[in-house]
Design a protein around this motif. Structure first.
Motif, PDB file in Angstrom:
ATOM      1  N   ASP A 111       0.876  -1.271   0.015  1.00  0.00           N
ATOM      2  CA  ASP A 111       0.088  -0.040  -0.009  1.00  0.00           C
ATOM      3  C   ASP A 111       0.922   1.187   0.008  1.00  0.00           C
ATOM      4  N   THR A 112       0.239   2.352   0.015  1.00  0.00           N
ATOM      5  CA  THR A 112       0.916   3.699   0.065  1.00  0.00           C
ATOM      6  C   THR A 112       1.831   4.005  -0.949  1.00  0.00           C
ATOM      7  N   PRO A 113       1.781   3.497  -2.365  1.00  0.00           N
ATOM      8  CA  PRO A 113       2.696   3.724  -3.305  1.00  0.00           C
ATOM      9  C   PRO A 113       3.107   5.090  -3.743  1.00  0.00           C
ATOM     10  N   VAL A 114       4.347   5.177  -3.905  1.00  0.00           N
ATOM     11  CA  VAL A 114       4.842   6.330  -4.617  1.00  0.00           C
ATOM     12  C   VAL A 114       5.641   5.855  -5.643  1.00  0.00           C
ATOM     13  N   VAL A 115       5.446   6.277  -7.031  1.00  0.00           N
ATOM     14  CA  VAL A 115       5.681   5.893  -8.273  1.00  0.00           C
ATOM     15  C   VAL A 115       6.240   6.941  -8.968  1.00  0.00           C
ATOM     16  N   GLU A 116       7.395   7.070  -9.558  1.00  0.00           N
ATOM     17  CA  GLU A 116       7.615   8.036 -10.656  1.00  0.00           C
ATOM     18  C   GLU A 116       8.197   7.524 -11.920  1.00  0.00           C
ATOM     19  N   ILE A 117       7.737   7.904 -12.972  1.00  0.00           N
ATOM     20  CA  ILE A 117       8.110   7.402 -14.168  1.00  0.00           C
ATOM     21  C   ILE A 117       9.251   8.426 -14.820  1.00  0.00           C
ATOM     22  N   ALA A 118      10.231   7.968 -15.291  1.00  0.00           N
ATOM     23  CA  ALA A 118      11.309   8.861 -15.882  1.00  0.00           C
ATOM     24  C   ALA A 118      10.805   9.557 -17.031  1.00  0.00           C
ATOM     25  N   ALA A 119      11.254  10.764 -17.225  1.00  0.00           N
ATOM     26  CA  ALA A 119      10.776  11.488 -18.498  1.00  0.00           C
ATOM     27  C   ALA A 119      10.929  10.843 -19.860  1.00  0.00           C
ATOM     28  N   ARG A 131       2.359  -4.481   4.977  1.00  0.00           N
ATOM     29  CA  ARG A 131       1.889  -4.840   6.415  1.00  0.00           C
ATOM     30  C   ARG A 131       1.428  -6.182   6.384  1.00  0.00           C
ATOM     31  N   GLY A 132       2.070  -7.202   6.698  1.00  0.00           N
ATOM     32  CA  GLY A 132       1.523  -8.594   6.497  1.00  0.00           C
ATOM     33  C   GLY A 132       1.994  -9.375   7.558  1.00  0.00           C
ATOM     34  N   SER A 133       1.836 -10.800   7.271  1.00  0.00           N
ATOM     35  CA  SER A 133       2.228 -11.894   8.389  1.00  0.00           C
ATOM     36  C   SER A 133       2.817 -12.807   7.308  1.00  0.00           C
ATOM     37  N   HIS A 134       3.415 -13.767   7.775  1.00  0.00           N
ATOM     38  CA  HIS A 134       3.692 -15.183   6.920  1.00  0.00           C
ATOM     39  C   HIS A 134       3.533 -16.281   8.260  1.00  0.00           C
ATOM     40  N   ALA A 135       3.149 -17.513   7.742  1.00  0.00           N
ATOM     41  CA  ALA A 135       3.396 -18.544   8.685  1.00  0.00           C
ATOM     42  C   ALA A 135       4.046 -19.651   7.760  1.00  0.00           C
ATOM     43  N   ASP A 136       4.995 -20.122   8.674  1.00  0.00           N
ATOM     44  CA  ASP A 136       6.118 -21.270   8.180  1.00  0.00           C
ATOM     45  C   ASP A 136       6.136 -22.415   9.152  1.00  0.00           C
ATOM     46  N   PHE A 137       7.039 -23.200   8.709  1.00  0.00           N
ATOM     47  CA  PHE A 137       7.359 -24.370   9.729  1.00  0.00           C
ATOM     48  C   PHE A 137       8.761 -24.205  10.319  1.00  0.00           C
ATOM     49  N   THR A 138       8.509 -24.439  11.792  1.00  0.00           N
ATOM     50  CA  THR A 138       9.934 -24.461  12.685  1.00  0.00           C
ATOM     51  C   THR A 138       9.964 -25.804  13.195  1.00  0.00           C
ATOM     52  N   LYS A 139      11.204 -25.622  14.016  1.00  0.00           N
ATOM     53  CA  LYS A 139      11.019 -27.009  14.906  1.00  0.00           C
ATOM     54  C   LYS A 139      10.298 -26.741  15.895  1.00  0.00           C
ATOM     55  N   SER A 140       9.484 -25.780  16.219  1.00  0.00           N
ATOM     56  CA  SER A 140       8.520 -25.609  17.173  1.00  0.00           C
ATOM     57  C   SER A 140       7.181 -25.945  16.588  1.00  0.00           C
ATOM     58  N   GLY A 141       7.025 -26.207  15.222  1.00  0.00           N
ATOM     59  CA  GLY A 141       5.792 -26.493  14.569  1.00  0.00           C
ATOM     60  C   GLY A 141       5.389 -25.294  13.674  1.00  0.00           C
TER      61      GLY A 141
END
Length: 242
Positions: A111-119, A131-141
């Motif tokens: 989100d909140t993009p700032v985009v500039e195109i060269a002339a 602003r997110g989250s991820h879920a993965d497997f570790t030795k704790s599950g």
């Protein structure tokens, strides 16, 4: 800026802005459905000098960037096969493709993009908040992790398509969910049935460097990645690359 361009040029610039925002939206969507394995082929430039920067360094060059995505693919496939072994009743008759990414999530809304195109309409720059989250497997599950940070990207126009040239993918917050953003992180005891979780790891950068330190109450003030400003041609602006 508008007075400098013809109507047709303004249309080209509007279409470029739309295409770049859509490209990053597709990157975000592919993370969510665990389809990172195709990102290099779909979204990256074919230039030899592509690079990807993360908190701990650079994947410098086409082979290093491809190796990064390939190692993610190998880890996902390996973990998926292990989960199938753990749940034969539910997954035993599923193919490798059907179980790919089972039990995993990598939600990176941008989100909140700032985009500039060269002339000159040959390159572009953009920055997005994650602003997110991820879920993965570790030795704790299975463990879920909060992730806040940025994508900061240089784009190049190739065969009338915008492609990623340089990218910084930097974390500001990367903490186990239910932890505070400072101090001791929540930890869980290891579970023997997940002893395989560290067998396959994501490739490390081929040029180690400290691009960004994760947030802590002891960290000195650290500005966000530079926000793009209007520019004529790439030689006149800063690079998000190495």
């Amino acid at each position: 800026m508008k007075e400098r361009f013809t109507t047709d040029q303004l249309l080209d610039r509007w279409e470029s802005l739309r295409d770049i925002k859509n490209l990053m939206g597709r990157v975000s969507a592919d993370y969510c459905i665990i389809e990172m394995r195709g990102m290099y082929d779909k979204y990256w430039s074919r230039r030899a000098d592509v690079c990807l920067g993360v908190n701990d360094g650079w994947y410098d060059g086409a082979e290093a960037v491809k190796g990064y995505y390939s190692s993610i693919d190998k880890r996902i496939a390996y973990c998926s096969a292990k989960i199938r072994e753990m749940f034969p009743k539910d997954l035993g008759d599923k193919t490798d493709e059907e179980i790919y990414g089972v039990g995993m999530l990598d939600y990176k809304p941008v989100d909140t993009p700032v985009v500039e195109i060269a002339a000159d309409l040959q390159t572009a720059k953009g920055i997005w908040c994650i602003r997110g989250s991820h879920a993965d497997f570790t030795k704790s599950g299975p463990v879920a992790v909060w992730e806040w940070g940025w994508f900061a990207v240089d784009f190049v126009l190739e065969d009338e398509e915008w492609k990623i040239w340089h990218m910084q993918y930097l974390d500001e917050i990367n903490r186990v969910e239910s932890s505070k953003w400072y101090g001791e992180e929540v930890s869980y005891p290891e579970r023997p049935e997940f002893s395989w979780a560290d067998d396959v790891q994501v490739a490390v950068p081929n040029k180690p460097a400290k691009l960004r330190e994760l947030y802590s109450i002891d960290r000195p003030f650290t500005p966000i990645p530079a926000v793009p400003v209007p520019y004529e041609t790439f030689s006149e602006t800063f690079s998000y690359g190495l």
